[in-house]
Design a protein around this motif. Structure first.
Motif, mmCIF file in Angstrom:
data_model
loop_
_atom_site.group_PDB
_atom_site.id
_atom_site.type_symbol
_atom_site.label_atom_id
_atom_site.label_comp_id
_atom_site.label_asym_id
_atom_site.label_seq_id
_atom_site.Cartn_x
_atom_site.Cartn_y
_atom_site.Cartn_z
ATOM 1 N N ARG A 151 -1.449 9.025 -2.761
ATOM 2 C CA ARG A 151 -1.584 9.555 -1.402
ATOM 3 C C ARG A 151 -2.996 10.062 -1.124
ATOM 4 N NH1 ARG A 151 0.013 8.631 3.486
ATOM 5 N NH2 ARG A 151 -0.306 10.429 4.853
ATOM 6 N N ILE B 112 -5.246 7.169 -0.225
ATOM 7 C CA ILE B 112 -5.000 6.675 1.129
ATOM 8 C C ILE B 112 -5.663 7.584 2.162
ATOM 9 C CG2 ILE B 112 -3.213 6.243 2.855
ATOM 10 C CD1 ILE B 112 -1.354 5.409 0.632
ATOM 11 N N CYS C 228 0.802 -1.230 0.000
ATOM 12 C CA CYS C 228 0.000 0.000 0.000
ATOM 13 C C CYS C 228 0.833 1.278 0.000
ATOM 14 C CB CYS C 228 -0.955 0.036 1.201
ATOM 15 S SG CYS C 228 -2.314 -1.127 1.072
ATOM 16 N N HIS D 94 -1.400 1.819 9.054
ATOM 17 C CA HIS D 94 -1.852 2.983 9.829
ATOM 18 C C HIS D 94 -2.194 2.575 11.250
ATOM 19 C CE1 HIS D 94 -2.191 4.500 5.721
ATOM 20 N NE2 HIS D 94 -2.185 5.721 6.219
ATOM 21 N N LEU E 152 -3.535 -1.916 4.508
ATOM 22 C CA LEU E 152 -3.599 -0.475 4.734
ATOM 23 C C LEU E 152 -3.855 -0.170 6.203
ATOM 24 C CD1 LEU E 152 -5.038 2.219 2.479
ATOM 25 C CD2 LEU E 152 -5.859 2.161 4.816
#
Length: 685
Positions: A533, A536, A528, A600, A596
């Motif tokens: 950007r 995301i 990912c 994060h 993803l």
């Protein structure tokens, strides 16, 4: 080193442990199968063992005693006779009280003399082979299985090594396992001599029988599928394999684990290749013995990856070559004796290797179905070894053919079918490697005469055509049969081949399947990080808003602020927040939605398949100490040496109530002014 329990054990049997069974699931036949597993494959429970060597099986009592007592050559004939009498008495006592009530029942007539009724009894003399011979003794024992009365007695005799510094790998006292049914139900019990007569280590073994052996026997007896064991290492000697594996592990494995430069787990990949090398060395040793040859076999490993298997086999005296589409860092560490070459491999007339004795496909992915084809067309004497992993067909992903099987089992059947069409007797075996894909195939015997080579090649072409999207082409079999193996072997191993390698994408002469696409030499990044950007940020915001919307629990922070810690979303519901185009882009190009979320972890945490906000904990940093463990939640600053804030805090910017931690506590920057670069010395550390 005799185990003298049988000379003075006159106290009968004591029930050490007992477990009741489910009457609807357990049957005597299933108990018999469970006992057979424990007798023939004790290593599936006893991890100190790697297997057994059956010295003799299905013999008379007299023969059984004779074989069991002849090992110790230092004792005189009188002592041997004493041992025989003691052992005969112990076998009699092991079966006493089973077929008739009360102790001291005479040995059944059917077992006396030189004959035994094999339909009712099984006799084994076996050696228990330790997994670590340097630490544990090899023990010989006798097993008497009474199939009629559902009893099995295990009588250890002696350790085959006179070394007091070694431990015992199995119980050194007799015990028996009994299956019975009474008014309360069916049950299994383990009986031993009285505990007070046993030594301390034997008492510990008795606890092991109770805690480990008995529950497993109960589970197997209640298993309706009887899928209790996989018979591994059927094509090689288990004790020889263990010896070679331990030697290779000491010689290559331990040092390579320390200096492994790749990002992969060395504990898995190093010891897996060590185990495969040990297995192949034994297969090749057996082949040389059968064929009566002295010269060690040559090999080529297609899709060799890190090249460790080529390195080990080459250092063990086998000339070989490894080809892979991408060079690895560790290749430079092996030295000039290990020949590894970066090459794109396309199955074609230019991708034949008549100069090699064996072609290896170890987790070779899209080349897996082609390995038997390449071996069959290279030369009549060429053999193949296959360890399938990912399911690939000749020019596409493998499509499951039998819904009654798992996809893996279905693919193994397909690979075996390919090998048989190519003219090999494909022998299937299960390896002992740290992998879920452990089934291998050994093709070293042809099922046709050499004069039929052209017909078999045409049969292969017809099969490839039936399974491929594009048209398959036949091989120039007449040309390959004229190659001189001795000349080619020397030139190829020394590096005298084209720069592009066999069947490179630039040539593709006589390609056997037009739609086959070789793997790219550049490894695609699938984490990912290469996703746009803006996409995301959009995905993170959508998930965050949904968590805030579901949030019903507001907590008061130390500074008096009220903070919405959000709700939770099942991971399956998170996918419904996005359209199919976004999900496909995530899955196909960047690793998927869960990747993803893991990237994060300063914002989200996934626990028990539910997504929540990752809320930090307040930790003082007045006395910085060395960081011991990387934390996965925002604001967790356990044992940080210094807070080098290189990334903005998402909660400070994106959460309506801000970050639950103060600027001094949070390991992320609360504003551009707090951002700083990590010093170079800290990166190296």
């Amino acid at each position: 080193m005799p185990l003298n329990w049988f000379k003075h054990s006159d106290d009968g049997w004591v029930e050490k442990c007992k477990l009741y069974l489910d009457n609807q699931l357990s049957t005597p036949d299933r108990f018999q199968k469970a006992i057979k597993v424990w007798t023939e494959k004790p290593n599936v429970i006893n991890r100190r063992l790697c297997g057994i060597r059956v010295v003799s099986k299905l013999i008379s009592i007299e023969e059984c005693i004779r074989i069991a007592c002849v090992h110790d050559t230092e004792v005189d004939n009188a002592e041997i006779e004493i041992r025989k009498k003691c052992l005969e008495y112990q076998i009699e006592k092991a079966l006493s009280g089973i077929s008739a009530p009360g102790p001291g029942t005479a040995l059944p007539d059917k077992l006396e003399g030189d004959q035994c009724l094999l339909s009712d009894y099984e006799l084994y003399v076996r050696d228990l082979i330790p997994k670590h011979p340097e630490r544990f003794c090899l023990i010989r024992d006798i097993v008497v299985i009474d199939k009629k009365n559902y009893c099995a007695a295990y009588l250890p005799l002696f350790a085959l090594e006179d070394d007091e510094n070694k431990l015992y790998s199995s119980p050194t006292y007799p015990y028996r396992v009994i299956y019975r049914k009474d008014a309360d139900g069916s049950w299994i019990s383990i009986q031993t001599p009285p505990t007070e007569t046993l030594r301390l280590e034997s008492q510990e073994s008795a606890c092991w029988l109770q805690k480990h052996l008995l529950p497993r026997l109960v589970k197997w007896t209640q298993d309706s599928n009887q899928s209790v064991i996989n018979h591994s290492l059927r094509l090689v000697s288990v004790d020889e394999y263990t010896s070679i594996y331990q030697r290779l592990k000491q010689k290559y494995g331990k040092e390579l684990v320390k200096v492994w430069p790749e990002t992969t787990d060395p504990m898995k990949f190093v010891y897996e290749d060590v185990a495969i090398a040990a297995y192949l060395l034994l297969i090749w040793k057996k082949e040389r013995s059968i064929k009566g040859i002295q010269e060690k076999q040559s090999f080529i490993d297609l899709g060799c990856g890190n090249g460790l298997l080529v390195y080990i086999l080459s250092n063990e005296g086998h000339q070989g070559l490894g080809l892979d589409v991408r060079r690895r860092k560790i290749w430079d560490m092996y030295g000039p004796e290990t020949v590894l070459r970066e090459s794109s491999i396309v199955p074609s007339d230019d991708c034949l290797f008549p100069e090699y004795d064996w072609i290896i496909g170890n987790h070779s992915d899209e080349l897996t179905p082609w390995i038997p084809v390449i071996a069959a067309r290279s030369s009549y004497k060429c053999c193949c070894f296959l360890l399938p992993c990912c399911a690939h067909d000749f020019d596409c992903k493998f499509v499951r053919r039998n819904s009654k099987m798992s996809q893996y089992r279905d693919y193994l059947s397909y690979v075996k079918e390919i090998g048989e069409i190519c003219g090999f007797d494909m022998e299937e075996d299960i390896m002992r490697i740290p992998s879920t894909k452990r089934v291998c195939f050994v093709g070293q015997v042809r099922n046709y005469c050499e004069t039929e080579q052209a017909a078999v090649s045409q049969r292969i072409s017809d099969f490839i055509s039936s399974r491929s999207k594009g048209r398959a082409t036949s091989c120039r079999s007449t040309e390959t049969s004229t190659v001189n193996p001795s000349d080619s072997k020397v030139s190829d191993i020394s590096g005298g081949s084209s720069e592009n390698g066999c069947g490179s994408a630039s040539s593709q002469v006589g390609q056997w399947a037009e739609e086959f696409k070789a793997r790219s030499s550049v490894e695609a990044v699938r984490n990912c990080t290469k996703l746009n950007r803006e996409v995301i940020v959009s995905i993170v915001n959508v998930i965050s808003q949904e968590l805030l919307r579901r949030g019903t629990d507001t907590v008061q922070l130390e500074d008096g602020r009220m903070w919405n810690q959000g709700g939770s979303i099942p991971i399956s519901d998170v996918a419904t927040l996005f359209d199919k185009t976004t999900l496909k882009q995530l899955k196909n190009e960047c690793g998927g939605l869960q990747t993803l979320l893991r990237n994060h972890n300063n914002v989200f945490t996934v626990r028990e398949s539910n997504v929540r906000f990752s809320r930090g904990l307040s930790v003082s940093t007045t006395e910085p100490t060395r960081r011991k463990k990387k934390q996965k939640c925002c604001g967790s600053i356990c044992d940080l040496p210094l807070l080098y804030k290189t990334k903005l805090c998402w909660f400070h910017i994106g959460h309506p109530d801000g970050c639950p931690l103060s600027s001094a506590q949070c390991r992320f920057a609360h504003g551009q002014e707090e951002l700083m670069l990590r010093p170079e010395f800290d990166k190296k550390q």
